[in-house]
Design an enzyme around this catalytic site. Structure first.
Site, short mmCIF file in Angstrom:
data_model
loop_
_atom_site.label_atom_id
_atom_site.label_comp_id
_atom_site.label_asym_id
_atom_site.label_seq_id
_atom_site.Cartn_x
_atom_site.Cartn_y
_atom_site.Cartn_z
N ASP A 31 0.87 -1.19 0.00
CA ASP A 31 0.00 0.00 0.00
C ASP A 31 0.89 1.23 0.00
OD1 ASP A 31 -1.87 2.14 0.95
OD2 ASP A 31 -3.23 0.47 1.28
N TYR A 141 -13.61 7.24 -13.09
CA TYR A 141 -13.36 6.19 -12.09
C TYR A 141 -13.98 4.87 -12.55
CZ TYR A 141 -14.36 3.35 -7.96
OH TYR A 141 -14.49 2.30 -7.09
N1 LIG Z 1 -15.84 1.79 -0.58
C1 LIG Z 1 -16.75 1.45 -1.46
O1 LIG Z 1 -17.97 1.60 -1.23
C2 LIG Z 1 -16.34 0.84 -2.79
C3 LIG Z 1 -17.34 0.53 -3.72
C4 LIG Z 1 -16.96 -0.03 -4.93
C5 LIG Z 1 -15.62 -0.32 -5.18
N2 LIG Z 1 -14.68 0.01 -4.26
C6 LIG Z 1 -13.26 -0.31 -4.57
O2 LIG Z 1 -12.74 -1.07 -3.51
C7 LIG Z 1 -11.36 -0.79 -3.32
C8 LIG Z 1 -11.12 -0.43 -1.86
O3 LIG Z 1 -11.95 0.67 -1.52
P1 LIG Z 1 -11.78 1.41 -0.12
O4 LIG Z 1 -13.05 2.11 0.15
O5 LIG Z 1 -11.23 0.46 0.88
O6 LIG Z 1 -10.69 2.49 -0.53
P2 LIG Z 1 -9.44 3.02 0.30
O7 LIG Z 1 -9.00 4.29 -0.36
O8 LIG Z 1 -9.72 3.05 1.75
O9 LIG Z 1 -8.34 1.89 0.03
C9 LIG Z 1 -7.54 1.86 -1.12
C10 LIG Z 1 -6.10 1.69 -0.68
O10 LIG Z 1 -5.28 1.58 -1.84
C11 LIG Z 1 -4.11 2.36 -1.64
N3 LIG Z 1 -3.63 2.72 -2.99
C12 LIG Z 1 -4.27 3.46 -3.93
N4 LIG Z 1 -3.53 3.52 -5.05
C13 LIG Z 1 -2.39 2.80 -4.82
C14 LIG Z 1 -1.26 2.48 -5.60
N5 LIG Z 1 -1.11 2.92 -6.86
N6 LIG Z 1 -0.29 1.70 -5.04
C15 LIG Z 1 -0.40 1.26 -3.77
N7 LIG Z 1 -1.47 1.51 -2.99
C16 LIG Z 1 -2.46 2.29 -3.50
C17 LIG Z 1 -4.55 3.54 -0.77
O11 LIG Z 1 -3.49 4.10 -0.03
C18 LIG Z 1 -5.59 2.88 0.12
O12 LIG Z 1 -5.02 2.39 1.33
C19 LIG Z 1 -11.02 0.32 -4.31
O13 LIG Z 1 -10.43 -0.29 -5.45
C20 LIG Z 1 -12.37 0.91 -4.66
O14 LIG Z 1 -12.36 1.44 -5.97
C21 LIG Z 1 -15.00 0.58 -3.07
#
Ligand SMILES: NC(=O)c1ccc[n+]([C@@H]2O[C@H](COP(=O)([O-])OP(=O)(O)OC[C@H]3O[C@@H](n4cnc5c(N)ncnc54)[C@H](O)[C@@H]3O)[C@@H](O)[C@H]2O)c1
Length: 328
Positions: A31, A141
């Site tokens: 991460d 996105y």
């Molecule tokens: N939260 C929701 O309701 C939801 C809904 C649909 C899809 N998603 C997808 O689920 C996944 C997780 O969502 P979340 O809410 O936990 O998001 P979040 O932002 O809390 O977690 C994503 C993590 O990825 C890390 N990150 C981002 N880009 C990076 C990179 N290039 N290299 C290394 N680390 C990187 C960030 O630091 C973060 O810790 C995401 O891919 C998001 O698109 C989330």
């Protein structure tokens, strides 16, 4: 054998890491901490701070651990920001994502569970939304996730990489240890809790003239514990030699913004001031999953995703983890 969890310090990732470890799985987290929190992970978890597109780092992780599979959460996920800065999103989610997939194939990893989203459907052509519905995202996105789905499909054909792409609806709720804290926060439930705590002057409701019973948009909320458990089932499916697939993860029930606010009032016993604002362009009036395919393929059903349990768990977590600075 270890499971590489990208984005494992983020909201859904950290809960999934917690659940994987409870099952005795060996987990390695990658991460960049652009959003995640190192403190959400136990100290003994192998943790690499860096970008998913860093091939040298991936080679180093693969040298240190025998990687069996990857659960790929890492992405930027602000819809609004993706509209104003599309390049940032395609670069991070697609370009770096391609590098990650190339590195995984190079290292012999052939199992991937991927965080996709209901945003790949765009304006839904039917409710509830099935996996057969047309995918036509309404923002960058959603397109980045759509392209990664297509890439995975092509990698299956070319390299035999097996994957499950999980199209989440609205993740919410918390475990005892891990919960949702983004900066800035755009998700409804944490923001309603902030309003309940007085950290926000009011909860902003974007539009009250939608074709829904109370005029506010309806969404499908899924408990983060149920989401995490679906990833573990997806991994087990791939281990059994199951085929690649695309699956919706939702509860199959929808709640309006005002219904969510009312439920937070009930659970917290607090006043929650509401401010009605203009609708946001491109916000569909209803997004509700048909989760039947995930049940058929993975045997997965939401177990704790009733709205009251979701709100109660998120509230309990917030009371235990007060914010140092409130989001404006
Ligand atoms: N939260 C929701 O309701 C939801 C809904 C649909 C899809 N998603 C997808 O689920 C996944 C997780 O969502 P979340 O809410 O936990 O998001 P979040 O932002 O809390 O977690 C994503 C993590 O990825 C890390 N990150 C981002 N880009 C990076 C990179 N290039 N290299 C290394 N680390 C990187 C960030 O630091 C973060 O810790 C995401 O891919 C998001 O698109 C989330």
């Amino acid at each position: 054998m270890a499971i590489l969890v990208t984005g494992g310090a983020g909201y859904i990732g950290s809960v999934t890491v917690e659940r994987l470890r409870a099952k005795g799985e060996h987990v390695v987290v990658l991460d960049d901490l652009v959003q995640g929190h190192r403190l959400a992970l136990d100290e003994d978890i192998p943790f690499y701070q860096g970008n998913i597109g860093d091939r040298a780092l991936l080679a180093c992780i693969a040298r240190d651990h025998e990687l069996e599979a990857c659960i790929h959460f890492a992405a930027l996920a602000y819809v609004g920001e993706s509209v104003t800065q599309p390049g940032k999103y395609f670069e991070n989610n697609v370009q770096q994502g391609i590098e990650l997939m190339r590195a995984l194939v190079h290292e012999g990893v052939r199992r991937v569970v991927f965080s996709s989203t209901c945003a790949t459907y765009g304006e839904p052509e039917q409710i509830p939304i099935t996996e057969q519905c047309r995918q036509w995202p309404k923002n960058p996105y959603g397109w980045t996730k759509f392209f990664m789905e297509r890439l995975l499909d092509c990698y299956d054909t070319a390299y035999g990489l097996k994957f499950i792409a999980l199209r989440y609806f609205n993740a919410a709720g918390a475990t005892e240890k891990c919960g949702e804290q983004h900066e800035p926060e755009t998700h409804l439930i944490p923001n309603v809790l902030s309003a309940a705590l007085g950290e926000l002057p009011a909860i902003r409701v974007f539009g009250n003239n939608y074709p829904t019973p109370d005029g506010t948009p309806i969404r499908d909320y899924i408990h983060v514990i149920d989401l995490a458990d679906a990833h573990i089932r997806a991994l087990e499916h791939l281990r059994r030699g199951g085929k690649s697939d695309f699956l919706n993860l939702g509860s199959g029930r929808g709640f309006s913004v005002l219904e969510v606010i009312e439920r937070v009032r009930e659970v917290t016993g607090r006043e929650i001031p509401v401010r009605i604002e203009s609708p946001r362009p491109g916000d569909p009036s209803r997004l509700i999953a048909d989760p039947a395919k995930a049940k058929a393929v993975l045997g997965w059903e939401p177990a704790v995703s009733d709205l009251r349990s979701i709100v109660r768990s998120a509230w309990d977590w917030r009371l235990r983890h007060p914010r140092v600075s409130a989001a404006g």
